[in-house]
Write an enzyme that holds these catalytic residues in place. Sequence first.
Site: not given
Ligand code: 3PG
Length: 224
Positions: A52, A56, A80, A140
């Site tokens: 994924e 960002r 995101t 999710k």
């Molecule tokens: C996401 O965007 O899915 C999360 O920020 C991932 O979370 P993690 O960095 O705790 O794995």
Amino acid sequence: MPDLDLHRDPGSTGLADMLRAAGVVPVVEIDDAAMALPLAAALLDGGIACVEITFRTGAAAEAIAAIRRGVPGMLVGAGTVLSADQVDVAREAGAAFLVSPGSGPAVVRRAAEAGVPIIPGACTPTEIQAARDAGCRLVKFFPAEAAGGVAYLRALSGPFRDVGFVPTGGIDASNLAAYLAVPGVVACGGSWLVRREWIAAGDLASITDAAHAAAAIVAAARAG
Ligand code: 3PG
């Protein structure tokens, strides 16, 4: 809303099956699209055929397109995704699925119109039910650890038998097996598999090692 079968029954849909096969969804924040192919290859070397790429950074769309073109065996999604415009950009880049931290109706609606399956974020019964009402059968569960972790998710999975969960947030090799054991969990997402500093340093071996370790945990969970 169009009837998109990829949103439906997590027991039989293409996306859910592919996510279940992977067991994990590496969540990637990439600054340089030129690193997309090497990092995808590093994940594949470690036995993980899913990634994924989060919106960002400005490199996300180019990275998704590069993986889509250059690594045909890889299931690549966009993460995101916060706006309807990003849905369009992700679709044009070739994202096979979309992930959002929440269940914003505009994003979910645009994804349905675009025909791209979306995994919206949800962490309360009301949010899960709303996502389900919007036609989504994969959510999710985010932020997994902060929201209540395995015990809380197990409680949620009781009434939502036809919802597939992708818990994300605070998951790593130490708690992956516990999440995979929760009914309804199809895969776990997380950034621990592809750390931003590894990408920046070109440390592909660490990515492959983390993927390999995760793949072993997934295989053990599926076998047991
Ligand atoms: C996401 O965007 O899915 C999360 O920020 C991932 O979370 P993690 O960095 O705790 O794995």
